[in-house]
Structure formats: C-alpha cells, structure tokens
Design an enzyme around this catalytic site. Structure first.
Site, PDB file in Angstrom:
ATOM      1  CB  ALA A   4       9.258   4.283  -8.691  1.00  0.00           C
ATOM      2  N   GLY A  44       4.349   3.637 -11.513  1.00  0.00           N
ATOM      3  CA  GLY A  44       5.021   2.811 -12.520  1.00  0.00           C
ATOM      4  C   GLY A  44       4.295   1.495 -12.770  1.00  0.00           C
ATOM      5  CD  GLU A  94       3.299   8.405 -10.915  1.00  0.00           C
ATOM      6  OE1 GLU A  94       2.075   8.647 -10.811  1.00  0.00           O
ATOM      7  OE2 GLU A  94       3.759   7.503 -11.626  1.00  0.00           O
ATOM      8  CD  GLU A 130       4.203   5.831 -15.349  1.00  0.00           C
ATOM      9  OE1 GLU A 130       4.975   5.361 -14.472  1.00  0.00           O
ATOM     10  OE2 GLU A 130       4.294   6.997 -15.764  1.00  0.00           O
TER      11      GLU A 130
HETATM   12  N1  CO8 Z   1       8.214   1.967  -2.877  1.00  0.00           N
HETATM   13  C1  CO8 Z   1       8.862   1.606  -1.769  1.00  0.00           C
HETATM   14  N2  CO8 Z   1       8.269   1.016  -0.715  1.00  0.00           N
HETATM   15  C2  CO8 Z   1       6.945   0.813  -0.796  1.00  0.00           C
HETATM   16  C3  CO8 Z   1       6.209   1.172  -1.918  1.00  0.00           C
HETATM   17  C4  CO8 Z   1       6.892   1.778  -2.999  1.00  0.00           C
HETATM   18  N3  CO8 Z   1       6.278   2.147  -4.149  1.00  0.00           N
HETATM   19  N4  CO8 Z   1       4.915   0.849  -1.708  1.00  0.00           N
HETATM   20  C5  CO8 Z   1       4.869   0.302  -0.500  1.00  0.00           C
HETATM   21  N5  CO8 Z   1       6.079   0.285   0.072  1.00  0.00           N
HETATM   22  C6  CO8 Z   1       6.469  -0.254   1.383  1.00  0.00           C
HETATM   23  C7  CO8 Z   1       5.897   0.595   2.511  1.00  0.00           C
HETATM   24  O1  CO8 Z   1       6.761   1.672   2.784  1.00  0.00           O
HETATM   25  C8  CO8 Z   1       5.844  -0.412   3.619  1.00  0.00           C
HETATM   26  O2  CO8 Z   1       7.159  -0.600   4.128  1.00  0.00           O
HETATM   27  P1  CO8 Z   1       7.376  -0.949   5.703  1.00  0.00           P
HETATM   28  O3  CO8 Z   1       6.676  -2.250   5.921  1.00  0.00           O
HETATM   29  O4  CO8 Z   1       8.852  -1.045   5.809  1.00  0.00           O
HETATM   30  O5  CO8 Z   1       6.764   0.173   6.449  1.00  0.00           O
HETATM   31  C9  CO8 Z   1       5.487  -1.689   2.922  1.00  0.00           C
HETATM   32  O6  CO8 Z   1       5.846  -1.511   1.562  1.00  0.00           O
HETATM   33  C10 CO8 Z   1       4.006  -1.997   2.990  1.00  0.00           C
HETATM   34  O7  CO8 Z   1       3.298  -0.835   2.566  1.00  0.00           O
HETATM   35  P2  CO8 Z   1       2.006  -0.321   3.341  1.00  0.00           P
HETATM   36  O8  CO8 Z   1       2.140  -0.535   4.811  1.00  0.00           O
HETATM   37  O9  CO8 Z   1       1.751   1.075   2.882  1.00  0.00           O
HETATM   38  O10 CO8 Z   1       0.928  -1.346   2.766  1.00  0.00           O
HETATM   39  P3  CO8 Z   1      -0.606  -1.112   2.548  1.00  0.00           P
HETATM   40  O11 CO8 Z   1      -1.156  -2.433   2.169  1.00  0.00           O
HETATM   41  O12 CO8 Z   1      -1.220  -0.390   3.706  1.00  0.00           O
HETATM   42  O13 CO8 Z   1      -0.708  -0.088   1.289  1.00  0.00           O
HETATM   43  C11 CO8 Z   1      -0.140   0.687  -0.898  1.00  0.00           C
HETATM   44  C12 CO8 Z   1      -0.278  -0.522   0.033  1.00  0.00           C
HETATM   45  C13 CO8 Z   1      -1.523   1.331  -1.149  1.00  0.00           C
HETATM   46  C14 CO8 Z   1       0.430   0.168  -2.204  1.00  0.00           C
HETATM   47  C15 CO8 Z   1       0.758   1.752  -0.262  1.00  0.00           C
HETATM   48  O14 CO8 Z   1       1.951   1.113   0.195  1.00  0.00           O
HETATM   49  C16 CO8 Z   1       1.170   2.857  -1.172  1.00  0.00           C
HETATM   50  O15 CO8 Z   1       0.428   3.793  -1.380  1.00  0.00           O
HETATM   51  N6  CO8 Z   1       2.385   2.737  -1.765  1.00  0.00           N
HETATM   52  C17 CO8 Z   1       2.920   3.780  -2.608  1.00  0.00           C
HETATM   53  C18 CO8 Z   1       2.249   3.765  -3.986  1.00  0.00           C
HETATM   54  C19 CO8 Z   1       2.824   4.878  -4.847  1.00  0.00           C
HETATM   55  O16 CO8 Z   1       2.823   6.045  -4.495  1.00  0.00           O
HETATM   56  N7  CO8 Z   1       3.308   4.487  -6.048  1.00  0.00           N
HETATM   57  C20 CO8 Z   1       3.887   5.417  -6.981  1.00  0.00           C
HETATM   58  C21 CO8 Z   1       5.356   5.493  -6.757  1.00  0.00           C
HETATM   59  S1  CO8 Z   1       6.122   6.725  -7.761  1.00  0.00           S
HETATM   60  C22 CO8 Z   1       6.240   5.982  -9.263  1.00  0.00           C
HETATM   61  O17 CO8 Z   1       5.833   4.879  -9.484  1.00  0.00           O
HETATM   62  C23 CO8 Z   1       6.925   6.795 -10.324  1.00  0.00           C
HETATM   63  C24 CO8 Z   1       7.044   5.957 -11.578  1.00  0.00           C
HETATM   64  C25 CO8 Z   1       8.312   6.262 -12.284  1.00  0.00           C
HETATM   65  C26 CO8 Z   1       8.631   5.162 -13.300  1.00  0.00           C
HETATM   66  C27 CO8 Z   1       9.173   3.908 -12.687  1.00  0.00           C
HETATM   67  C28 CO8 Z   1      10.620   4.051 -12.356  1.00  0.00           C
HETATM   68  C29 CO8 Z   1      11.234   2.762 -11.840  1.00  0.00           C
END
Ligand code: CO8
Length: 258
Positions: free
Chosen positions: A65, A109, A132, A112
């Site tokens: 998400a 997500g 999550e 999922e």
């Molecule tokens: N949402 C928003 N922004 C994100 C997300 C995300 N899920 N993932 C990454 N970003 C952004 C980062 O904030 C960053 O932004 P900025 O450049 O402005 O600082 C940019 O993308 C690049 O991210 P990273 O610097 O962290 O990149 P890395 O290559 O170091 O890491 C990762 C990549 C491992 C993917 C890392 O970004 C990460 O852990 N992201 C979050 C993953 C996460 O927690 N996902 C679960 C989210 S909750 C969810 O999915 C609930 C599901 C509900 C159903 C769906 C409803 C729509």
C-alpha cells in the site's frame, strides 16, 4: 505516480499488464488499483484474450500500500469508502487465468496481489513478505486469509506476526509460487505459460478456474458436486467433442471456444 500506472499490451490471445509507477516500487495507490481493475475488466470483456500476465518493474512487483497516503486516513473515511474492498474485490472476480510474474519486492499488498493471481512465477531476486505488523497494522487485502490457505497456518503466522521477508527459493519451498527462474527468463516463462493456457478451449479454462477457486469457498462434498456439474455441462461443448476426437485421431485439437 505517472499518468499510466498500468501499461497494457496484447500478444495474440495473451494480455500483458505492467505495473509502472514512477519510482518502480509500484505502491498500490487507489489510482493504480483502479487502473488495474479497468484493464482486467477490459480483458474479461474481450473474447480475443484468453489469459493475462501481470508484472511489475525490475525492482518490484509491488511494495505494498502507499504508506504515505494511508497514514492520512481515518476510520470514518476508510469504512465509508470501503477502502480496499471498493476495488480489490474486482480483482478477485476476474474470470480469466492471471499469471503473476514477480521481480523484486512483493510486500504487504504486493504479496497479497500475487495471491489474488492464479499462478505465481518468481525471478530468483524476488522478496515476499507481510510487513504490516511492523507498521502497526494488520494485512488488509487477504494476507491473513489467503496465506494460510496457500502455505499452512504455521508459516502464515510466522510471516504475518514477524513481518520478516522470505526469498524466492523459500517462497517456492512453501508453495507461495509455483516456479522460480532467473530474471531474464521471467517474462518469457510467464508468457509461454500464458500462451499454453490460451491455446486451450476458453470456456473450459474459465470453468477450471471457477472450480479451483470454489474449493476455497466450500466444503469438499459441495465442491465435488460443483466440479461434477461443470464436468457434466462440458458435454454441451463442441470443444469437448473436438478435444477427445483429436486425441483419438492423433492430431492437434482445433478448438472453437464454444
Ligand atoms: N508506500 C509509500 N512509499 C514507499 C513505499 C510504500 N509502500 N515503499 C517505498 N516507498 C518510498 C520510500 O519512502 C522512498 O521514498 P523517498 O525516496 O521519497 O524517500 C522510496 O519509495 C524508495 O524507498 P527506499 O529508499 O526504502 O528503497 P529501498 O530500495 O531501500 O527499499 C523497500 C525498498 C524494501 C521496498 C522499502 O522501501 C520498504 O520496506 N517499503 C515498505 C514496504 C512495506 O512495508 N509494505 C507494506 C505496506 S502496508 C500494506 O501493503 C497493507 C496492505 C493493505 C492492502 C492494500 C491497500 C491498497
């Protein structure tokens, strides 16, 4: 997010959908999911398309998400707008075979979404997880329901309660994906499988998908009855006669999708 979050291509009877957010991580914004649903509806309505492949970027299938957008929501708005249910349920009701081709991150997500697909093929760099819990939230698009059905209770609990990620090889071992290939083979492999499926009779393929999915919704006795009735109904199809005659005459079948 760019203006075309889902890129549509067609190769013969197979559609290829690419999630294409600007930062390559494909956060599952409402805009992206709405575009995906619109593409799936278009595919379902197009009799020339028999199967579809869904892939992300080289960096991520989808990183989950959009956390920034989600952090601004409150209970009243998510409940009233039916957040997630509003558009994700339409992915569940897509009728044609959907193959996920997963590169990189499939988190939250994103994981999922792979479970909503019918077949999941991963590249060897793919990473899966339900992180999550680390954000103080519960998986909301099927993680707590589809994961135990796919990989069993203990592994589903481990993934959902720790939030830790697993590799493509581990995903293969637990049955979350059916195949792992090198990155350069991912798309060819997924497209080749989709073309193989698309060469079969479309009504038979639709019926098989419906019957397999029914197994998750019903008792064994009801599921077996459903399968038997669909099997019986197949005797009304020209393709059923053609398929068996082609086998007996030692030739390739010429299906007419009817
Ligand atoms: N949402 C928003 N922004 C994100 C997300 C995300 N899920 N993932 C990454 N970003 C952004 C980062 O904030 C960053 O932004 P900025 O450049 O402005 O600082 C940019 O993308 C690049 O991210 P990273 O610097 O962290 O990149 P890395 O290559 O170091 O890491 C990762 C990549 C491992 C993917 C890392 O970004 C990460 O852990 N992201 C979050 C993953 C996460 O927690 N996902 C679960 C989210 S909750 C969810 O999915 C609930 C599901 C509900 C159903 C769906 C409803 C729509």
């Amino acid at each position: 997010m760019n203006s075309h979050p889902v890129v549509f291509e067609q190769d013969g009877h197979v559609a290829l959908l690419r999630l294409a957010s600007a930062n390559q991580l494909n956060p599952l914004t409402d805009e992206l999911v709405d575009a995906l649903v619109a593409a799936l509806r278009r595919i379902d309505a197009d009799p020339s398309i028999h199967a579809a492949v869904l892939m992300g970027s080289s960096k991520a299938f989808a990183a989950g998400a959009d956390i920034a957008a989600m952090s601004k929501l409150d209970y009243a708005s998510v409940f009233q707008q039916d957040y997630i249910g509003r558009n994700w349920d339409a992915i569940r009701t897509f009728r044609k075979p959907l193959i996920a081709a997963i590169n990189g991150y499939a988190l939250g997500g994103g994981c999922e979404l792979t479970m909503l697909c019918d077949i999941a093929i991963a590249s060897d760099d793919a990473v899966f997880g339900q992180p999550e819990v680390r954000l103080g939230i519960v998986p909301g698009a099927g993680g707590t329901q589809r994961l135990p059905r796919a990989v069993g209770k203990s592994m589903a609990m481990q993934l959902c309660l720790t939030g830790a990620s697993i590799s493509a090889t581990e995903a293969l071992e637990i049955g979350l994906v059916s195949k792992v290939v090198s990155g350069d083979k991912l798309l060819p492999e997924a497209m080749s499988m989709a073309h193989e499926i698309a060469a079969h009779s479309l009504p038979v393929v639709l019926a098989i998908k419906e019957a397999v999915n029914r197994s998750f919704e019903t008792s064994l006795a009801e599921g077996l009855l459903f399968e038997r009735r669909i099997f019986h109904a197949g005797f009304a199809l020209q393709d059923q006669t053609e398929g068996m005659n082609a086998f007996l005459e030692r030739r390739q079948p010429n299906f007419v999708n009817g």
